[in-house]
Design a protein around this motif. Structure first.
Motif, PDB file in Angstrom:
ATOM      1  N   GLN A   1      63.140  28.659 -51.662  1.00 18.28           N
ATOM      2  CA  GLN A   1      64.388  27.935 -51.864  1.00 18.28           C
ATOM      3  C   GLN A   1      64.965  27.567 -50.510  1.00 18.28           C
ATOM      4  OE1 GLN A   1      67.133  30.158 -54.205  1.00 18.28           O
ATOM      5  NE2 GLN A   1      65.889  30.072 -56.037  1.00 18.28           N
ATOM      6  N   TRP A   2      65.322  26.311 -50.394  1.00 18.71           N
ATOM      7  CA  TRP A   2      65.880  25.792 -49.144  1.00 18.71           C
ATOM      8  C   TRP A   2      67.299  25.310 -49.395  1.00 18.71           C
ATOM      9  CZ3 TRP A   2      62.956  26.217 -44.787  1.00 18.71           C
ATOM     10  CH2 TRP A   2      61.605  26.541 -44.988  1.00 18.71           C
ATOM     11  N   THR A   3      68.205  25.650 -48.498  1.00 25.92           N
ATOM     12  CA  THR A   3      69.604  25.260 -48.640  1.00 25.92           C
ATOM     13  C   THR A   3      70.174  24.856 -47.283  1.00 25.92           C
ATOM     14  OG1 THR A   3      70.306  27.561 -48.358  1.00 25.92           O
ATOM     15  CG2 THR A   3      70.049  26.769 -50.624  1.00 25.92           C
ATOM     16  N   TRP A   4      71.243  24.078 -47.326  1.00 23.89           N
ATOM     17  CA  TRP A   4      71.974  23.680 -46.125  1.00 23.89           C
ATOM     18  C   TRP A   4      73.352  24.339 -46.134  1.00 23.89           C
ATOM     19  CZ3 TRP A   4      69.685  21.212 -42.275  1.00 23.89           C
ATOM     20  CH2 TRP A   4      68.582  20.409 -42.535  1.00 23.89           C
ATOM     21  N   THR A   5      73.826  24.710 -44.951  1.00 21.45           N
ATOM     22  CA  THR A   5      75.225  25.084 -44.768  1.00 21.45           C
ATOM     23  C   THR A   5      75.781  24.177 -43.687  1.00 21.45           C
ATOM     24  OG1 THR A   5      74.632  26.818 -43.186  1.00 21.45           O
ATOM     25  CG2 THR A   5      74.947  27.486 -45.496  1.00 21.45           C
ATOM     26  N   PHE A   6      77.103  23.993 -43.711  1.00 24.97           N
ATOM     27  CA  PHE A   6      77.734  23.013 -42.831  1.00 24.97           C
ATOM     28  C   PHE A   6      78.903  23.640 -42.086  1.00 24.97           C
ATOM     29  CE2 PHE A   6      76.194  21.141 -46.776  1.00 24.97           C
ATOM     30  CZ  PHE A   6      75.142  20.392 -46.271  1.00 24.97           C
ATOM     31  N   GLU A   7      79.118  23.149 -40.856  1.00 27.97           N
ATOM     32  CA  GLU A   7      80.227  23.630 -40.034  1.00 27.97           C
ATOM     33  C   GLU A   7      81.004  22.452 -39.487  1.00 27.97           C
ATOM     34  OE1 GLU A   7      78.361  26.036 -37.046  1.00 27.97           O
ATOM     35  OE2 GLU A   7      78.077  27.722 -38.428  1.00 27.97           O
ATOM     36  N   ASP A   8      82.299  22.691 -39.244  1.00 27.96           N
ATOM     37  CA  ASP A   8      83.128  21.659 -38.622  1.00 27.96           C
ATOM     38  C   ASP A   8      82.989  21.755 -37.101  1.00 27.96           C
ATOM     39  OD1 ASP A   8      84.813  23.749 -37.742  1.00 27.96           O
ATOM     40  OD2 ASP A   8      86.391  23.287 -39.188  1.00 27.96           O
ATOM     41  N   ALA A   9      83.763  20.971 -36.378  1.00 36.06           N
ATOM     42  CA  ALA A   9      83.665  20.924 -34.920  1.00 36.06           C
ATOM     43  C   ALA A   9      84.001  22.256 -34.260  1.00 36.06           C
ATOM     44  CB  ALA A   9      84.569  19.823 -34.376  1.00 36.06           C
ATOM     45  N   ASP A  10      84.768  23.108 -34.950  1.00 36.73           N
ATOM     46  CA  ASP A  10      85.134  24.424 -34.411  1.00 36.73           C
ATOM     47  C   ASP A  10      84.204  25.534 -34.875  1.00 36.73           C
ATOM     48  OD1 ASP A  10      87.379  23.427 -33.002  1.00 36.73           O
ATOM     49  OD2 ASP A  10      88.551  23.446 -34.864  1.00 36.73           O
ATOM     50  N   GLY A  11      83.143  25.181 -35.587  1.00 35.74           N
ATOM     51  CA  GLY A  11      82.187  26.170 -36.054  1.00 35.74           C
ATOM     52  C   GLY A  11      82.578  26.874 -37.338  1.00 35.74           C
ATOM     53  N   ARG A  12      83.621  26.383 -38.002  1.00 33.35           N
ATOM     54  CA  ARG A  12      84.043  26.964 -39.273  1.00 33.35           C
ATOM     55  C   ARG A  12      83.230  26.355 -40.420  1.00 33.35           C
ATOM     56  NH1 ARG A  12      89.687  25.952 -37.140  1.00 33.35           N
ATOM     57  NH2 ARG A  12      89.228  23.932 -38.041  1.00 33.35           N
ATOM     58  N   PRO A  13      82.938  27.141 -41.450  1.00 37.76           N
ATOM     59  CA  PRO A  13      82.204  26.612 -42.599  1.00 37.76           C
ATOM     60  C   PRO A  13      82.956  25.466 -43.271  1.00 37.76           C
ATOM     61  CG  PRO A  13      82.314  29.001 -42.692  1.00 37.76           C
ATOM     62  CD  PRO A  13      83.240  28.572 -41.591  1.00 37.76           C
ATOM     63  N   VAL A  14      82.201  24.463 -43.682  1.00 36.08           N
ATOM     64  CA  VAL A  14      82.747  23.350 -44.464  1.00 36.08           C
ATOM     65  C   VAL A  14      82.127  23.473 -45.845  1.00 36.08           C
ATOM     66  CG1 VAL A  14      82.869  20.843 -44.704  1.00 36.08           C
ATOM     67  CG2 VAL A  14      82.970  21.878 -42.431  1.00 36.08           C
ATOM     68  N   GLU A  15      82.983  23.659 -46.823  1.00 33.53           N
ATOM     69  CA  GLU A  15      82.508  23.832 -48.191  1.00 33.53           C
ATOM     70  C   GLU A  15      83.349  22.972 -49.107  1.00 33.53           C
ATOM     71  OE1 GLU A  15      83.234  27.995 -48.499  1.00 33.53           O
ATOM     72  OE2 GLU A  15      81.268  28.524 -47.702  1.00 33.53           O
ATOM     73  N   GLY A  16      82.882  22.769 -50.295  1.00 35.86           N
ATOM     74  CA  GLY A  16      83.645  21.998 -51.262  1.00 35.86           C
ATOM     75  C   GLY A  16      82.915  21.917 -52.579  1.00 35.86           C
ATOM     76  N   GLY A  17      83.601  21.428 -53.561  1.00 37.17           N
ATOM     77  CA  GLY A  17      83.015  21.351 -54.884  1.00 37.17           C
ATOM     78  C   GLY A  17      82.540  19.962 -55.257  1.00 37.17           C
TER      79      GLY A  17
END
Length: 74
Positions: free
Chosen positions: A5-21
């Motif tokens: 299983q392969w997944t992506w995670t995302f971060e903003d410019a400050d290195g904080r997680p970017v999540e959403g529905g």
């Protein structure tokens, strides 16, 4: 053993997680690394529009790639 299983995670410019529905930021699972890479290639602009600056690829929950900058190639 190859990840299944392969997944992506995302971060903003400050290195904080970017999540959403929404459709792009909702967690997605891909059966192959190639499928995950195709998806990021098709969706990086939409991800940037939602605040993501970088992406990290994980295989079976273990980070295996990134950070991948979500910027246009020069």
């Amino acid at each position: 053993m190859r990840p299944t299983q392969w997944t992506w995670t995302f971060e903003d410019a400050d290195g904080r997680p970017v999540e959403g529905g929404d459709d792009v930021l909702a967690p997605q699972v891909f059966p192959t690394q190639a499928d995950a890479e195709v998806w990021i290639g098709e969706n990086w602009r939409a991800l940037r529009g939602r605040g993501a600056e970088t992406a990290h690829l994980a295989g079976d929950g273990r980070r295996v790639g990134g950070p991948l900058g979500l910027h246009p190639a020069d």
